[in-house]
Structures are given as C-alpha cells and as structure tokens.
Design a protein around this motif. Structure first.
Motif, PDB file in Angstrom:
ATOM      1  N   MET A 207       0.846  -1.191   0.000  1.00 19.57           N
ATOM      2  CA  MET A 207       0.000   0.000   0.000  1.00 19.57           C
ATOM      3  C   MET A 207       0.882   1.242   0.000  1.00 19.57           C
ATOM      4  N   GLN A 208       0.424   2.305  -0.683  1.00 25.58           N
ATOM      5  CA  GLN A 208       1.101   3.595  -0.623  1.00 25.58           C
ATOM      6  C   GLN A 208       0.077   4.656  -0.253  1.00 25.58           C
ATOM      7  N   PHE A 209       0.439   5.486   0.730  1.00 25.34           N
ATOM      8  CA  PHE A 209      -0.492   6.505   1.214  1.00 25.34           C
ATOM      9  C   PHE A 209       0.185   7.863   1.203  1.00 25.34           C
ATOM     10  N   ASP A 210      -0.533   8.879   0.700  1.00 19.74           N
ATOM     11  CA  ASP A 210      -0.027  10.245   0.656  1.00 19.74           C
ATOM     12  C   ASP A 210      -0.863  11.122   1.578  1.00 19.74           C
ATOM     13  N   ALA A 211      -0.240  11.591   2.672  1.00 19.57           N
ATOM     14  CA  ALA A 211      -0.931  12.482   3.610  1.00 19.57           C
ATOM     15  C   ALA A 211      -0.858  13.935   3.165  1.00 19.57           C
ATOM     16  N   LYS A 257      -0.200  13.652  -7.955  1.00 23.99           N
ATOM     17  CA  LYS A 257       0.329  13.037  -9.176  1.00 23.99           C
ATOM     18  C   LYS A 257       1.450  12.033  -8.896  1.00 23.99           C
ATOM     19  N   GLU A 258       2.241  12.244  -7.826  1.00 20.65           N
ATOM     20  CA  GLU A 258       3.294  11.271  -7.509  1.00 20.65           C
ATOM     21  C   GLU A 258       2.686   9.927  -7.143  1.00 20.65           C
ATOM     22  N   LEU A 259       1.655   9.971  -6.331  1.00 23.84           N
ATOM     23  CA  LEU A 259       0.973   8.742  -5.951  1.00 23.84           C
ATOM     24  C   LEU A 259       0.367   8.073  -7.180  1.00 23.84           C
ATOM     25  N   TYR A 260      -0.284   8.856  -8.013  1.00 27.28           N
ATOM     26  CA  TYR A 260      -0.906   8.312  -9.218  1.00 27.28           C
ATOM     27  C   TYR A 260       0.131   7.657 -10.121  1.00 27.28           C
ATOM     28  N   ALA A 261       1.274   8.315 -10.296  1.00 30.08           N
ATOM     29  CA  ALA A 261       2.328   7.765 -11.147  1.00 30.08           C
ATOM     30  C   ALA A 261       2.824   6.437 -10.592  1.00 30.08           C
ATOM     31  N   ALA A 262       2.982   6.368  -9.278  1.00 30.61           N
ATOM     32  CA  ALA A 262       3.448   5.124  -8.657  1.00 30.61           C
ATOM     33  C   ALA A 262       2.440   3.998  -8.867  1.00 30.61           C
ATOM     34  N   MET A 263       1.151   4.325  -8.773  1.00 29.60           N
ATOM     35  CA  MET A 263       0.118   3.298  -8.908  1.00 29.60           C
ATOM     36  C   MET A 263      -0.060   2.841 -10.347  1.00 29.60           C
ATOM     37  N   MET A 264       0.299   3.687 -11.302  1.00 32.14           N
ATOM     38  CA  MET A 264       0.169   3.311 -12.700  1.00 32.14           C
ATOM     39  C   MET A 264       1.402   2.584 -13.228  1.00 32.14           C
ATOM     40  N   ALA A 265       2.469   2.533 -12.441  1.00 31.66           N
ATOM     41  CA  ALA A 265       3.690   1.844 -12.865  1.00 31.66           C
ATOM     42  C   ALA A 265       3.462   0.338 -12.913  1.00 31.66           C
ATOM     43  N   GLU A 266       4.220  -0.325 -13.777  1.00 34.45           N
ATOM     44  CA  GLU A 266       4.042  -1.771 -13.947  1.00 34.45           C
ATOM     45  C   GLU A 266       4.290  -2.533 -12.651  1.00 34.45           C
ATOM     46  N   ALA A 273      -3.758   5.386  -1.722  1.00 31.12           N
ATOM     47  CA  ALA A 273      -4.785   6.262  -1.161  1.00 31.12           C
ATOM     48  C   ALA A 273      -4.153   7.567  -0.709  1.00 31.12           C
ATOM     49  N   ALA A 274      -4.980   8.580  -0.584  1.00 30.34           N
ATOM     50  CA  ALA A 274      -4.545   9.880  -0.083  1.00 30.34           C
ATOM     51  C   ALA A 274      -5.710  10.519   0.652  1.00 30.34           C
ATOM     52  N   SER A 275      -5.368  11.508   1.485  1.00 31.43           N
ATOM     53  CA  SER A 275      -6.398  12.300   2.143  1.00 31.43           C
ATOM     54  C   SER A 275      -6.021  13.764   2.021  1.00 31.43           C
ATOM     55  N   ASP A 276      -6.926  14.645   2.400  1.00 31.95           N
ATOM     56  CA  ASP A 276      -6.727  16.069   2.131  1.00 31.95           C
ATOM     57  C   ASP A 276      -6.271  16.842   3.356  1.00 31.95           C
ATOM     58  N   GLY A 277      -6.343  18.174   3.270  1.00 32.89           N
ATOM     59  CA  GLY A 277      -5.833  19.050   4.309  1.00 32.89           C
ATOM     60  C   GLY A 277      -6.347  18.732   5.693  1.00 32.89           C
ATOM     61  N   ASP A 278      -7.652  18.538   5.851  1.00 32.54           N
ATOM     62  CA  ASP A 278      -8.214  18.305   7.182  1.00 32.54           C
ATOM     63  C   ASP A 278      -8.673  16.869   7.398  1.00 32.54           C
ATOM     64  N   GLY A 279      -8.392  15.995   6.438  1.00 32.14           N
ATOM     65  CA  GLY A 279      -8.623  14.567   6.650  1.00 32.14           C
ATOM     66  C   GLY A 279     -10.013  14.064   6.361  1.00 32.14           C
ATOM     67  N   ASP A 280     -10.858  14.857   5.709  1.00 33.31           N
ATOM     68  CA  ASP A 280     -12.220  14.367   5.484  1.00 33.31           C
ATOM     69  C   ASP A 280     -12.461  13.863   4.060  1.00 33.31           C
ATOM     70  N   ARG A 281     -11.466  13.981   3.192  1.00 30.61           N
ATOM     71  CA  ARG A 281     -11.626  13.485   1.825  1.00 30.61           C
ATOM     72  C   ARG A 281     -10.656  12.350   1.552  1.00 30.61           C
TER      73      ARG A 281
END
Length: 542
Positions: A207-211, A257-266, A273-281
């Motif tokens: 799993m990769q997560f971007d805070a 975009k960094e997370l997206y690029a990693a997930m699209m790699a072979e 997954a990622a979440s936003d500034g205050d954690g509700d998205r």
C-alpha cells in the motif's frame, strides 16, 4: 477578568457549505476572527459550563486563532475546552471527540483541501453537539449576528502551551490538551477487522499513502503502520506543515500526481490512497486503476457488510445531488432507501441522526458513515482495506465485478476555476432563465427531456433549500449538472458534472473521456461556457 471590547461589523462573514473561508490576511484584520467567533457564541444558548472542542488541520494561523478561541470561549462561559495537541485535530476526529465527550459543539479551523500559508486560505467552521456541521438555521443566525455585532468578550490570560498533553486550569475553566489521534484510532478498531487487514499486509500486500503534508500524517502512521503493519516507507508526506509543503492538499489526480504515477507503474503497489488538508476526503487508486469517488461510494456501500461494524447491513445510502447515480443502483438492487441531497455534509446529518441512512458520499472525494457526522478520508481507506482483506481480489477485479452486477455510470467533474465572479453569476443566471426552452432540444444523438434547478426538502426537519444546482436530463438517462462551488476563496469555480449509464451487458471498459466526449461538447454549448468565459477547457478534471 472578562473584557468587553467594542467592535464594528464586517459585511463578508457569511458561512458557506463548510464554514467561513477567506485568505489569511482577511482573518488577520483587527477584530475579524473575534467578530466571527462571538457571532458563533451569540447565535447559541445554553453553553454555560459546557465543553467546547477546538482544533484544526495545522495550516498557517491555526495556533493563533486557537489562542483567541480559548480566551473568548472562557470569557463567554464555556467550562471546558478540549484541544488537539499542537492544535491538530482532523475534521472527522473532531466530530468523534465532540460526540464521545458529549461536547456542546466544536470550532474546526480548516480550509479543507485549499492551499495554506501566510497569503493562502484559512477557515473557521462551527459543528454542533451531534458532531456535524451547523445547520443552515444556525449558520444563518451566525451571519445575521455578524452583520450587527457591536462587541465581543475576551480575557487577558497567558497563552496555553498546546504542545503538552494534560489539563490546565485557566480563569475558572479547564483547558485540556488531548492526543489528537488516539480516540479516533480506537474508534476505527471497533468498525474494521484489524486482524484481517494485518494478515493482508503480512501476505505481501503493498500500500502507498499520501498524507499531502496535512493533518492525516500522524493518523496514518499510528493506524496503518503501528496498528496494521504497513511499510513505513510507503507513507508519503506525513508531517503536517503550515503551508502543506507548498502543495495543494487536494486528493485528486492533479495534486496527488506522484501517488498516481506510482500506482500506474508496472511494478506499482496493490493499493494507493490519499487524504486532504483536514482529513475528510479520500483518493482511492488500485494498481493501474483510479476509482472515482462516486464509484467508491457505490462499491463501499455494496461491500460494507464485510466489515464488522456493518455486518448487520446498512439502513440506507445518501449522496449529494451532483454525485453519480451509481449508489442508486446498489440501493435499488438491495432494497435500500437512497436519498439525494444538496452538496454539503450538513444535509446528511439529519438523515444519519434519524437512522435513515448508514453510508453517505459526495463526488468531491468525501465518503463516510454514521460513526461520526463528517465525511472521513481514513475511514474510507480502511473500509477499502477491509474489503480487500476479505475478498482477496485486486481493486480492478472488485470494480469489474461491481460493474458486471450493477452496470457502470461513466462520470467526470470538470472544474473551471478562478472565473470572474460576475461573469460566472451572469452565466448561471442566464442558464436558469433558459431552462424551460431547453426541453426538446437535441445535442448529437440525445434529446433533453427535462431541466430544472434542484431544490431539496428535508423530510426530517422540514427545511427547504433552493437553487442547489442546475440539472439537465437527456432521454437516454445521461445528465449534466452545473453548480457554482462555495469552497474557494478566489473568484468563482464552476463545476460541471457529466454522467451516462451503461447497463451491465453493455460496454463497461471504455475510457471515461471517450464515453463522455459528446456530453462535454453539449455541456459547453448549453451553458455557453467558452463563449462567456473564454475558457476552452476545464482547469481540473476528476
């Protein structure tokens, strides 16, 4: 000693769908914060001696406003103030704290997914005793008070050390600095099968997560790494920064975009997954596959029973009007009620409190359930992990199975950002005037069968909300929705939502932009977007 300070009103303190949002320099004007906070207190009654929760997403100016809130809340009669350590408290965590400790309400300092910094965005939102955003009645009363306010109450007391967990007696009241993560993490353990998720990670699942240098970093490290065994190296941008590291903390394909690029790699991870500034998205990406928020809502609703907290089933589903109708397909197939509300989580609150729904979602990457009264980014990530742990399929396999069962709603949102406000208002007003004449017009192979301005009647409290978005319906079930957003601080943002349904025996593997290309053309022509704004394409497409 309580001090009463004379003041004069500001004319621009009307809360939007998520509180009052402005640029930091606006909030730094003499008396600006004080006026709005006092208006919040003056619009309430019965809080003497009660508990107030205060916290925010750590953006620039967060701690300054917390110190002001402490002085004013005590001066106005609150008996106890609960504050997240270092002023940090994600929005869903704040909702949980309000509910768990039976607080009178809470002040959440955030501008959500908007950028932070000395010249960027800040926000103040009031949440009620149920943990959810204040109702339109309350926000209306706050605004009305702000227009005539002539004084505010405060106290001359030393600043409270927000870094030290513990209780401090201050001016006859109590200020408690609490661990911002513990209560929330404990709640998550009651909802999800942490043992099964730990086994999933132990099996080699990646799993990769971007805070996004925002509030959920400490939550991710505690829950994903410490409690579930995820690889610490897979946690990105976990230190909350006042300017979010110069990034835009919006979990979409442009800003993550960094997370997206990693997930699209072979050789990419299994789940991102990622979440936003205050954690509700939230942002959900499988290996090689992005899951739209609308599809995520539908897929989580269809699989929620796999998590212990929802094993008995769900009472119903609610979605905001612009959100795709994918969740409606699940509700219909399962015999569940499905509610369509205006944008803004506060509209879900009554349905949740009344027990009419269990899971709610908005197309703007917000999903949640009745465990709190806010959308909850990490909750959505954890439910996805629970589903993956039980089904032992990839995200792509789960998505394909879902579409094969319920059909697929091809869907996208096109944002035209920072438009001249007058131009945007005129464009929408003109479109409203043309609504009756649109019926019967043909665009490509589609004919408009209906067009309206969405109005909502709350069946729980009887309130009504008009002009919540313009809807255009076509004869084949496709639709276009136009809505001016209330979450920005510069100019106006026009959001255009495009949707068409493909049944489960149809073509379920099209690229979304191909499936919606003709609707994009129709949307521009119907609203005269390019002609009126000069914009030939959207700034952000999600």
């Amino acid at each position: 000693m309580i001090e009463t300070v004379e003041t004069t009103p500001f004319r621009d303190q009307k809360p939007g769908t998520s509180g009052l949002r402005k640029k930091v320099p606006e909030f730094q004007k003499r008396g600006y914060v004080e006026n709005f906070l006092q208006s919040i207190f003056d619009a309430q009654e019965g809080y003497e001696g009660k508990t107030l929760v205060v916290g925010g997403d750590g953006r620039f100016y967060n701690e300054d406003v917390i110190q002001t809130a402490i002085r004013m809340a005590l001066a106005n009669g609150f008996g106890r103030i609960l504050i997240g350590q270092n002023g940090i408290l994600s929005t869903p965590a704040a909702s949980n704290v309000i509910r768990k400790y039976k607080a009178f309400g809470g002040i959440i300092l955030s501008a959500s997914h908007n950028p932070g910094g000395p010249n960027e965005d800040f926000g103040i939102k009031y949440n009620g005793a149920n943990g959810g955003p204040a109702s339109e009645t309350v926000t209306g009363a706050i605004y009305e008070r702000s227009l005539v306010i002539d004084r505010y109450k405060t106290m001359d007391i030393p600043q409270v050390d927000l870094s030290r967990i513990g209780r401090v007696d201050v001016a006859g009241g109590v200020v408690e600095i609490i661990d911002p993560v513990a209560d929330y993490a404990d709640l998550m353990e009651t909802l999800f099968d942490f043992a099964a998720i730990r086994d999933l990670f132990a099996s080699g699942f990646r799993m990769q997560f971007d805070a996004m240098s925002a509030v959920t970093g400490p939550y991710a490290e505690e829950i994903f790494v410490k409690r579930l065994g995820a690889d610490p190296a897979a946690m990105m941008n976990t230190t909350p920064l006042p300017d979010f590291g110069g990034h835009h903390p919006d979990p979409n394909l442009v800003h993550a975009k960094e997370l997206y690029a990693a997930m699209m790699a072979e050789d990419g991870p299994d789940f991102g997954a990622a979440s936003d500034g205050d954690g509700d998205r939230n942002l959900i990406i499988g290996k090689g596959m992005y899951v739209t928020p609308s599809d995520s809502l539908a897929m989580l609703a269809a699989n929620a029973h796999l998590a212990p907290g929802y094993a008995k089933g769900i009472a119903g589903i609610a979605r905001s009007m612009p959100t795709s109708q994918a969740a409606d397909r699940v509700a219909e197939a399962r015999g569940l009620p499905c509610f369509e509300t205006p944008t803004g989580w506060k509209f879900f609150g009554n349905l949740l409190d009344a027990g009419k729904v269990t899971i709610c979602g908005e197309e703007s990457a917000g999903t949640g359930s009745d465990h709190v009264r806010e959308k909850d980014g990490l909750w959505a990530v954890l439910l996805w992990l629970n589903v993956l742990a039980v089904r032992r399929q990839s995200v792509a396999e789960i998505a394909r199975d879902h579409w094969a069962t319920f059909g697929r709603n091809y869907y996208a949102r096109h944002d035209y950002e920072a438009l001249d406000t007058a131009t945007a208002d005129d464009m929408v007003a003109a479109l409203r005037e043309r609504l009756p004449s649109l019926v019967g017009r043909t665009f490509g192979n589609r004919t408009i069968r209906a067009a309206d301005d969405f109005a909502y009647h709350d069946q729980v409290d009887g309130s009504s909300s008009a002009k919540q978005g313009i809807r255009v319906f076509f004869d084949d079930g496709a639709r276009i929705v136009y809505r001016l957003s209330g979450t920005g601080t510069t100019g106006a943002t026009l959001r255009v939502y495009l949707e068409r349904y493909e049944p489960n025996d149809g073509n379920l593997s099209m690229q979304t932009n191909d499936a919606l290309a003709d609707l994009v053309t129709a949307a521009d022509e119907i609203a005269e977007i390019s002609a009126r704004t000069g914009r030939v394409s959207a700034d952000v497409i999600t």
